[in-house]
Motif scaffolding. Structure first.
Motif, PDB file in Angstrom:
ATOM      1  N   UNK A  71      40.633  31.484  50.182  1.00 39.26           N
ATOM      2  CA  UNK A  71      39.428  32.256  49.871  1.00 39.26           C
ATOM      3  C   UNK A  71      38.175  31.546  50.377  1.00 39.26           C
ATOM      4  N   UNK A  72      38.129  30.237  50.233  1.00 37.44           N
ATOM      5  CA  UNK A  72      36.968  29.472  50.704  1.00 37.44           C
ATOM      6  C   UNK A  72      36.838  29.561  52.226  1.00 37.44           C
ATOM      7  N   UNK A  79      29.692  36.256  54.732  1.00 38.14           N
ATOM      8  CA  UNK A  79      29.648  36.643  53.317  1.00 38.14           C
ATOM      9  C   UNK A  79      30.655  37.762  53.064  1.00 38.14           C
ATOM     10  N   UNK A  80      31.276  37.740  51.907  1.00 38.27           N
ATOM     11  CA  UNK A  80      32.265  38.755  51.533  1.00 38.27           C
ATOM     12  C   UNK A  80      31.952  39.301  50.147  1.00 38.27           C
ATOM     13  N   UNK A  81      32.416  40.513  49.913  1.00 41.15           N
ATOM     14  CA  UNK A  81      32.293  41.083  48.576  1.00 41.15           C
ATOM     15  C   UNK A  81      33.463  40.604  47.727  1.00 41.15           C
ATOM     16  N   UNK A  82      33.332  40.749  46.424  1.00 41.70           N
ATOM     17  CA  UNK A  82      34.416  40.374  45.513  1.00 41.70           C
ATOM     18  C   UNK A  82      35.680  41.160  45.865  1.00 41.70           C
ATOM     19  N   UNK A  83      35.511  42.437  46.131  1.00 43.92           N
ATOM     20  CA  UNK A  83      36.657  43.298  46.451  1.00 43.92           C
ATOM     21  C   UNK A  83      37.363  42.830  47.721  1.00 43.92           C
ATOM     22  N   UNK A  84      36.611  42.443  48.736  1.00 44.63           N
ATOM     23  CA  UNK A  84      37.213  41.991  49.991  1.00 44.63           C
ATOM     24  C   UNK A  84      38.098  40.770  49.769  1.00 44.63           C
ATOM     25  N   UNK A  85      37.601  39.812  48.995  1.00 47.47           N
ATOM     26  CA  UNK A  85      38.371  38.590  48.736  1.00 47.47           C
ATOM     27  C   UNK A  85      39.616  38.914  47.923  1.00 47.47           C
ATOM     28  N   UNK A  86      39.450  39.718  46.882  1.00 50.02           N
ATOM     29  CA  UNK A  86      40.586  40.073  46.027  1.00 50.02           C
ATOM     30  C   UNK A  86      41.661  40.815  46.817  1.00 50.02           C
ATOM     31  N   UNK A  87      41.244  41.744  47.665  1.00 47.64           N
ATOM     32  CA  UNK A  87      42.204  42.510  48.455  1.00 47.64           C
ATOM     33  C   UNK A  87      42.953  41.626  49.443  1.00 47.64           C
ATOM     34  N   UNK A  95      49.543  36.506  42.845  1.00 51.38           N
ATOM     35  CA  UNK A  95      49.603  37.277  41.606  1.00 51.38           C
ATOM     36  C   UNK A  95      48.200  37.660  41.152  1.00 51.38           C
ATOM     37  N   UNK A  96      48.113  38.725  40.352  1.00 53.57           N
ATOM     38  CA  UNK A  96      46.816  39.184  39.871  1.00 53.57           C
ATOM     39  C   UNK A  96      46.144  38.128  39.007  1.00 53.57           C
ATOM     40  N   UNK A  97      46.948  37.389  38.247  1.00 57.78           N
ATOM     41  CA  UNK A  97      46.399  36.343  37.387  1.00 57.78           C
ATOM     42  C   UNK A  97      45.708  35.263  38.214  1.00 57.78           C
ATOM     43  N   UNK A  98      46.355  34.851  39.294  1.00 56.22           N
ATOM     44  CA  UNK A  98      45.777  33.828  40.173  1.00 56.22           C
ATOM     45  C   UNK A  98      44.530  34.371  40.862  1.00 56.22           C
ATOM     46  N   UNK A  99      44.598  35.611  41.325  1.00 57.06           N
ATOM     47  CA  UNK A  99      43.443  36.232  41.987  1.00 57.06           C
ATOM     48  C   UNK A  99      42.248  36.262  41.043  1.00 57.06           C
ATOM     49  N   UNK A 100      42.489  36.658  39.796  1.00 54.48           N
ATOM     50  CA  UNK A 100      41.404  36.722  38.807  1.00 54.48           C
ATOM     51  C   UNK A 100      40.786  35.344  38.577  1.00 54.48           C
ATOM     52  N   UNK A 101      41.627  34.321  38.516  1.00 58.15           N
ATOM     53  CA  UNK A 101      41.126  32.960  38.305  1.00 58.15           C
ATOM     54  C   UNK A 101      40.264  32.502  39.476  1.00 58.15           C
ATOM     55  N   UNK A 102      40.742  32.749  40.692  1.00 56.76           N
ATOM     56  CA  UNK A 102      40.007  32.328  41.887  1.00 56.76           C
ATOM     57  C   UNK A 102      38.671  33.061  41.977  1.00 56.76           C
ATOM     58  N   UNK A 103      38.696  34.367  41.761  1.00 56.12           N
ATOM     59  CA  UNK A 103      37.464  35.163  41.811  1.00 56.12           C
ATOM     60  C   UNK A 103      36.469  34.663  40.769  1.00 56.12           C
ATOM     61  N   UNK A 104      36.957  34.405  39.571  1.00 59.84           N
ATOM     62  CA  UNK A 104      36.077  33.933  38.498  1.00 59.84           C
ATOM     63  C   UNK A 104      35.416  32.602  38.865  1.00 59.84           C
ATOM     64  N   UNK A 105      36.190  31.676  39.415  1.00 59.34           N
ATOM     65  CA  UNK A 105      35.638  30.371  39.779  1.00 59.34           C
ATOM     66  C   UNK A 105      34.634  30.476  40.925  1.00 59.34           C
ATOM     67  N   UNK A 106      34.924  31.325  41.894  1.00 61.02           N
ATOM     68  CA  UNK A 106      33.999  31.499  43.017  1.00 61.02           C
ATOM     69  C   UNK A 106      32.695  32.145  42.560  1.00 61.02           C
TER      70      UNK A 106
END
Length: 218
Positions: A71-72, A79-87, A95-106
């Motif tokens: 992600x970094x 620059x990216x949107x939250x949706x772009x990174x998550x997708x 996994x969704x759990x890992x994605x949520x954690x990464x998005x939250x930290x970023x």
């Protein structure tokens, strides 16, 4: 859990392609690649025995580290949107759990911010390839930006920049393309072009009429 059910770390080996990552071997077999810092933080060492619950924590930490590293790099290009990174992380199988954690930290580190992203996107588009509010609105929504942020961004962008002026400047750049056409065809093509660029109809027709009038004077 009995001692036999535990797995022993038999080797931790630096990876040749990426010295910041190590390969973890359990009971003589390769188990996973993991970030060196994560391995150190978790106290992993040769000879250590891991229960299934401990192994699961190591596996989760390894996946999260890999996802965040990607992600970094991904947001490092632009620059990216939250949706772009998550997708993108989802497409890579995280996994969704890992994605949520990464998005939250970023987001907590201000490395992901949809408000800033939308503003930067709008400013860049207006400056490099002028467009109207309709097209800007559509582009932002395609980036997963919420309706609230989209509307705020559109209002702020065109509160500072005149759509009429942008449209008129676009026609000036393309003016030579219409000189050889009769008035009706020139009018149709100019209008179609500006409508595709997302300008409101009332702006389009006013700018087109002014361009035709100026053409007659010239």
């Amino acid at each position: 859990m009995s001692k036999r059910e535990k797995l022993r770390i038999t080797k931790i080996e630096s990876q040749k392609r990426n010295p910041r990552r190590v390969s973890l071997y359990l009971d003589g077999r390769f188990a996973m690649g993991i970030d060196l810092q994560v391995a150190q933080d978790m106290g992993l060492r040769q000879g250590l025995e891991l229960s299934q619950s401990q192994l699961q924590k190591v596996t989760s930490a390894a996946e999260k580290s890999k996802a965040k590293s990607f992600a970094l790099d991904f947001i490092g290009y632009r620059a990216r949107s939250v949706w772009e990174v998550a997708e993108r992380l989802k497409k890579r199988g995280h996994s969704q759990n890992v994605i949520d954690q990464v998005i939250r930290e970023l987001r907590q580190s201000d490395l992901l911010d949809d408000v800033q992203f939308a503003a930067q996107w709008a400013q860049s588009r207006v400056a490099t390839k002028p467009l109207g509010e309709r097209l800007l609105r559509r582009e932002l929504k395609l980036k997963g930006i919420s309706n609230e942020i989209v509307e705020k961004t559109v209002a702020e962008t065109f509160g500072q920049v005149s759509q009429k002026e942008l449209a008129a400047n676009l026609l000036k750049i393309r003016r030579k393309r219409y000189l050889a056409l009769d008035e009706k065809k020139a009018k149709q093509r100019m209008a179609a072009f500006l409508l595709r660029r997302g300008f409101p109809r009332e702006v389009v027709w006013e700018v087109v009429e002014q361009a035709l009038h100026k053409g007659k004077e010239d």
